[in-house]
Design an enzyme around this catalytic site. Structure first.
Site, short mmCIF file in Angstrom:
data_model
loop_
_atom_site.label_atom_id
_atom_site.label_comp_id
_atom_site.label_asym_id
_atom_site.label_seq_id
_atom_site.Cartn_x
_atom_site.Cartn_y
_atom_site.Cartn_z
CG ASP A 124 43.55 33.18 32.33
OD1 ASP A 124 42.95 33.69 33.63
OD2 ASP A 124 43.12 32.52 31.94
NE ARG A 182 39.67 40.71 48.59
CZ ARG A 182 39.24 40.77 47.83
NH1 ARG A 182 38.11 39.85 47.58
NH2 ARG A 182 39.72 41.22 46.39
CG ASP A 251 36.51 34.39 48.96
OD1 ASP A 251 35.38 34.27 49.41
OD2 ASP A 251 36.63 34.89 47.87
CG ASN A 252 33.26 37.56 46.46
OD1 ASN A 252 34.92 37.76 46.67
ND2 ASN A 252 33.01 36.67 45.83
CG ASP A 261 35.16 39.65 43.83
OD1 ASP A 261 35.43 40.34 42.26
OD2 ASP A 261 36.18 39.55 44.45
P1 AMP Z 1 36.13 35.06 42.59
O1 AMP Z 1 34.64 34.02 42.29
O2 AMP Z 1 35.75 36.39 42.40
O3 AMP Z 1 35.51 36.15 44.24
O4 AMP Z 1 37.70 34.45 42.79
C1 AMP Z 1 37.80 33.86 43.88
C2 AMP Z 1 38.89 33.53 44.17
O5 AMP Z 1 39.43 32.51 42.80
C3 AMP Z 1 39.68 34.56 43.97
O6 AMP Z 1 41.15 34.16 45.03
C4 AMP Z 1 40.81 35.42 42.61
O7 AMP Z 1 41.23 35.30 42.88
C5 AMP Z 1 40.38 33.55 42.14
N1 AMP Z 1 40.10 33.55 40.81
C6 AMP Z 1 39.10 33.84 39.74
N2 AMP Z 1 39.52 33.71 39.09
C7 AMP Z 1 40.54 33.50 38.52
C8 AMP Z 1 41.60 33.62 37.43
N3 AMP Z 1 41.42 33.73 35.97
N4 AMP Z 1 42.86 33.29 37.71
C9 AMP Z 1 43.10 33.07 38.78
N5 AMP Z 1 42.42 33.49 39.64
C10 AMP Z 1 41.19 33.88 39.79
MG MG Z 2 36.37 37.45 45.21
#
Ligand code: AMP
Ligand code: MG
Length: 495
Positions: A124, A182, A251-252, A261
């Site tokens: 979302d 990243r 990616d982090n 992150d």
């Molecule tokens: P993260 O685990 O925060 O590093 O996110 C991993 C991936 O999931 C990234 O591409 C984020 O943009 C995507 N992502 C995480 N949470 C959401 C969310 N609520 N809505 C859309 N994309 C998300």
């Molecule tokens: Mg991330």
């Protein structure tokens, strides 16, 4: 003088179109400011009065962006828990532009939780209050601890609902970073065999973060080495303060060397090398002691993404990259010993015996469930000449205090071999061993209070954590480890 809106640069939007997508932030229902980091705003040359104005709130909530702002989601890929994901990208973050701080460095301003983007993959694009405040507090605490990190400029509630397991209040974090590039950004272009894209990205990163690499014989190889240096420094810093990132996916991991992150991250209370907090990390991939080898793994992924531009001769490219990646582990060993040497009050090098002395302390701590932060802080209070009669602040943290006494004898012999005044040694230790870290139970309690519209625990926590290396006797309870009831065993991804 009237309040001034920020002046933005937008170097990322000058890169080719395939690097990002233009997006419009979602309209918040009834935005309200939860926290504004005035000190950071000033360092960035931003007008605090403007940020507090209606236009300021409109930007910080994504309602309306000022003239000159961009509004893009960056494309990237990555390995998540070791598994390849060809397309990730900013799924819940929108880059609004770059500002130049008083230190002369450019920084990105990004709205996290401001609605869906083409990279949302069914998500979302929103964030709820909990992870937004967690990131705000923990990233600012990291900055005050002296760790390279993205920062938090503001937290805003949107007035809207976010549906997770329950209905939760929505929020937007304004994240500030040297850049949001990243390892996964390089992977995105490499996986598409987009050599022009790789070159443009590498050039951009060199210009922005490592201009010294321009002079090197092979600037792209120099870029890789600079990133290795920055990440070894960063992750050994984490190790030295007991910080567990929780999701060290490629990616982090930033090219700039900043921590990014803050999802399921947490600081260790009791020391144990296998400590994991993330509820989704069942195999312990991102456990405390695995952080350096995982960083090396991520850097190897960066190196392979760079191969097509390192050398036209493939074998030479591989040989150069391999040599640098092979150097990561010895670089870590040296950097970590150096950090811990300072933590135990040593300022001269005797590498061989010191790593054994440090390892011996850590294994005794693990066997005795000793609080990591409090033990090192207590060590800095102990006299050069002492024993069990003087050592209560440290030895009492051990289930079996004699385990400390045995180690303390070797430690004092080692201290005796460096000619350093006791007072110097103690103040140097206090400067690297924090008294206060964002303990997880405090962070959780702060979020629970904020959900009841009480922001006072957050403000008080932030205040204590703004001086982590200073003894604050009236705030001593913030140094207490959690009681059995307060103990937090898992944290969750910041979605
Ligand atoms: P993260 O685990 O925060 O590093 O996110 C991993 C991936 O999931 C990234 O591409 C984020 O943009 C995507 N992502 C995480 N949470 C959401 C969310 N609520 N809505 C859309 N994309 C998300
Ligand atoms: Mg991330």
């Amino acid at each position: 003088m009237t309040a001034q809106s920020p002046t933005f640069h937008n170097s990322y939007t000058q890169l080719p179109d395939r690097f990002f997508a233009h997006v419009a932030p979602a309209r918040p229902h009834a935005p309200a400011l939860l926290a504004l980091n005035e000190e950071l705003a000033e360092a960035l040359g931003l007008d605090v009065e403007w940020l507090r104005s209606k236009e300021g709130l409109a930007m910080l909530s994504g309602e309306r962006l000022p003239n000159g702002a961009a509004s893009i989601a960056m494309a990237y890929a990555g390995h998540q828990f070791g598994g390849w994901v060809p397309q990730l990208g900013d799924g819940r973050a929108i880059l609004v532009g770059e500002v130049t701080g008083r230190d002369g460095f450019r920084r990105d301003l990004q709205l996290k939780g401001a609605g869906p983007t083409p990279f949302s993959r069914g998500g979302d694009g929103l964030a709820w209050l909990g992870p937004v405040l967690r990131e705000y507090v923990v990233s600012e605490a990291m900055a005050k601890l002296g760790v390279a990190t993205t920062r938090a400029l503001a937290a805003v509630s949107t007035g809207g609902d976010v549906i997770r397991e329950t209905v939760l209040p929505g929020a937007v974090l304004t994240r500030v970073a040297r850049s949001h590039i990243r390892v996964g950004t390089f992977q995105y272009f490499s996986a598409r065999r987009d050599v022009e894209g790789l070159k443009a990205l590498a050039y951009h990163v060199i210009e922005r973060h490592y201009p010294q690499a321009r002079q090197a014989e092979n600037p792209y190889l120099a870029l890789l080495e600079n990133v290795i240096d920055a990440q070894v420094d960063l992750v050994s810093h984490w190790q030295s303060i007991g910080f567990i990132h929780g999701v060290m996916n490629t990616d982090n991991m930033t090219l700039s060397g900043e921590t990014i992150d803050y999802g399921p991250c947490a600081f260790m209370d009791d020391y144990h090398p296998e400590t994991v907090f993330s509820s989704i990390d069942r195999g312990g991939r991102y456990a405390y002691s695995n952080q350096p080898p995982v960083a090396q793994w991520n850097l190897a992924i960066l190196a392979s993404a760079l191969l097509p531009i390192l050398n036209d001769d493939k074998d030479l490219a591989v040989a150069d990259a391999q040599a640098l990646i092979d150097s990561v582990s010895p670089r870590f060993d040296a950097a970590i010993v150096e950090r811990f040497r300072r933590k135990i009050g040593l300022d001269d090098e005797r590498a061989e015996d010191d790593s054994a002395l440090i390892a011996d302390l850590l294994s005794r701590m693990a066997a005795n469930m000793v609080d990591f932060t409090n033990l090192f802080r207590a060590l800095g209070k102990l006299p050069d000449e002492g024993g069990p009669h003087t050592d209560a602040p440290a030895r009492d943290l051990f289930v079996d205090p004699t385990a400390f006494d045995q180690w303390a004898e070797s430690w004092r012999r080692r201290l005796g071999r460096q000619g350093r005044a006791e007072a110097d040694r103690k103040s140097a230790m206090d400067a690297v061993n924090p008294a206060f870290i964002p303990r997880n139970h405090r962070v959780e309690a702060m979020i629970a209070a904020a959900l009841n519209n009480d922001l006072e625990p957050m403000q008080e926590l932030m205040d204590v954590l703004s001086r982590p290396y200073r003894d604050q006797p009236d705030k001593a309870n913030y140094a207490d480890p959690p009681t059995e009831q307060e103990h937090v065993t898992a944290t969750f991804c910041g979605t």
